[in-house]
Design an enzyme around this catalytic site. Structure first.
Site, PDB file in Angstrom:
ATOM      1  N   ASP A 275       0.845  -1.207   0.000  1.00 15.66           N
ATOM      2  CA  ASP A 275       0.000   0.000   0.000  1.00 15.66           C
ATOM      3  C   ASP A 275       0.868   1.239   0.000  1.00 15.66           C
ATOM      4  O   ASP A 275       2.076   1.165   0.175  1.00 15.66           O
ATOM      5  CB  ASP A 275      -0.887  -0.021   1.256  1.00 15.66           C
TER       6      ASP A 275
ATOM      7  N   ASP B 126       0.484   3.629   2.309  1.00 13.99           N
ATOM      8  CA  ASP B 126       0.197   4.188   3.639  1.00 13.99           C
ATOM      9  C   ASP B 126      -0.975   5.169   3.491  1.00 13.99           C
ATOM     10  O   ASP B 126      -2.007   4.760   2.974  1.00 13.99           O
ATOM     11  CB  ASP B 126       1.467   4.805   4.243  1.00 13.99           C
TER      12      ASP B 126
END
Ligand SMILES: CSC[C@H]1O[C@H](OP(=O)(O)O)[C@H](O)[C@@H]1O
Ligand code: ADE
Length: 287
Positions: free
Chosen positions: A207, A209
Site C-alpha cells: 500500500d 500508507d
C-alpha cells in the site's frame, strides 16, 4: 549453514521442505511466536517461523522478538531472511513491488530491544544493519519472482498497532527520509545483529500508507489482497535461496558473524552469571 525465514503477515507456513516438522523451542526469553518448521530444501537445512504465529495472533508490539531470534540461533541458523508487508512512501515503490531494505529508522518505543543489559553490557555496530552479502543473494532470488525489485531502501519501524496519521506519514517520508514503513523489523534487526546472524529483510509493498492523494488510506483488507496476489512470488523467492547461498557461504564479508568480537564491555569478573546463562545461545561464541 542453516537458512532461517521469518514470515510476516500472510506468510504462516512454507511448503516443499523435506522432512518437515513443527518443532517447539524453549528459550531463556520465553516461547517464540510459534513452533518452528524445520526441514531441508535442496539439501540445505531450513527453519521457518511465522512472526505473528499461525492464525496471526501476536500484535507487533507483543511479538517475542528475543525468543524468536534466540530460537533461530539455537537451531543453528546462520542466515536469516525476514519477509514483511510494508507501506510505501515512494511513488515508484508500488504495491506488488519488493524492496530489499538496507537501512532503518526505528520509531518503536515499547519493546525489549537487546539481549544484553546490566550484568553483561554490549554495544554492537548497527551502522549497516542488514547483511550486504545475504541481500545480494536475496536480490538474485527475487529476480526470479517476476516482481519489480528495489535493491535498497530505508524502513521506518513504527510502534502501531494503529496505522500512521497523515501528518506522521508525510514526516516519515519528507523529514526522516524513509522509503517504506512497517511495524516489525525492529527490534528484530538489532537482535539478529547481537546474535551474529546475517539478516536481510524482504519488504513486500502492499500500500501507499496514507500520504498518497490518489490512493485510499491503508487498511488490512488492502494489505491482505496485495499479499495474497504475491504469495506465490514470496514462496518462489524463498525456494531460490538454498541453491544460491550454498555456494556463497563462508565467513561473512560484512562481519555479521563476528559482531560480538569487540562488543562486550563488562569486565569478565564483573559479569553476572545469571545474565550469562541467558546468553548461552546468542553469545556462545564469545562467552
Ligand atoms: C496486516 S497489516 C500490518 C502488519 O503487517 C506487517 O507485519 P509483518 O511485518 O509481520 O508482515 C506490519 O509490520 C504490521 O505488523
Ligand atoms: N502502511 C503500513 N504501515 C505500517 N505497517 C504496514 N504494513 C503494511 N502496510 C503498512
Amino acid at each position: 549453514m542453516t537458512i532461517g525465514i521469518i514470515g510476516g503477515s500472510g506468510l504462516y507456513d512454507l511448503d516443499g521442505l523435506a522432512g518437515a516438522r513443527w518443532q517447539e523451542v524453549d528459550t531463556p526469553w520465553g516461547r517464540p511466536s510459534d513452533a518452528i518448521l524445520t526441514g531441508t530444501l535442496d539439501g540445505v537445512a531450513m527453519a521457518f517461523l511465522p512472526r505473528h504465529g499461525r492464525g496471526h495472533v501476536n500484535a507487533p508490539s507483543e511479538i517475542p522478538y528475543r525468543a524468536n531470534i534466540d530460537a533461530m540461533k539455537r537451531l543453528g541458523v546462520t542466515d536469516l531472511v525476514s519477509v514483511s508487508a510494508c507501506g510505501s512512501f515512494r511513488e515508484e515503490m508500488a504495491p506488488g513491488d519488493i524492496v530489499l531494505v538496507d537501512q532503518f529508522v526505528d520509531r518503536t518505543r515499547d519493546r525489549p530491544s537487546s539481549f544484553f543489559g546490566t550484568g553483561c553490557v554490549a554495544h554492537v555496530s548497527l551502522a549497516h544493519p542488514t547483511c550486504a552479502r545475504l541481500r545480494a543473494v536475496v536480490a538474485d532470488a527475487a529476480g526470479a519472482t517476476g516482481l519489480r525489485v528495489h535493491a535498497g531502501g530505508t524502513y521506518l519501524a513504527m510502534e502501531g498497532p494503529q496505522f500512521s496519521t497523515r501528518a506522521e506519514s508525510v514526516m516519515y517520508r519528507d523529514t526522516l527520509g524513509a522509503d517504506v514503513i512497517g511495524m516489525t523489523n525492529m527490534p528484530e534487526a538489532r537482535l539478529a545483529r547481537e546474535a551474529e546472524l546475517c539478516y536481510a529483510p524482504v519488504a513486500m509493498v502492499t500500500d501507499y500508507d496514507c500520504w498518497h492523494p490518489g490512493h485510499e488510506a491503508v487498511d488490512v483488507a488492502a494489505v491482505i489482497a496485495t499479499l495474497t496476489a504475491n504469495a506465490a512470488a514470496a514462496r518462489t523467492l524463498v525456494a531460490g535461496l538454498p541453491g544460491r547461498l550454498a555456494g556463497a557461504r563462508g565467513a561473512c564479508g560484512a562481519g555479521c558473524d563476528r559482531a560480538l568480537d569487540h562488543a562486550i564491555i563488562t569486565a569478565p569478573e564483573a559479569r553476572d552469571p545469571a545474565v550469562l546463562a541467558r546468553l548461552d545461545a546468542v553469545a556462545a561464541r564469545v562467552l
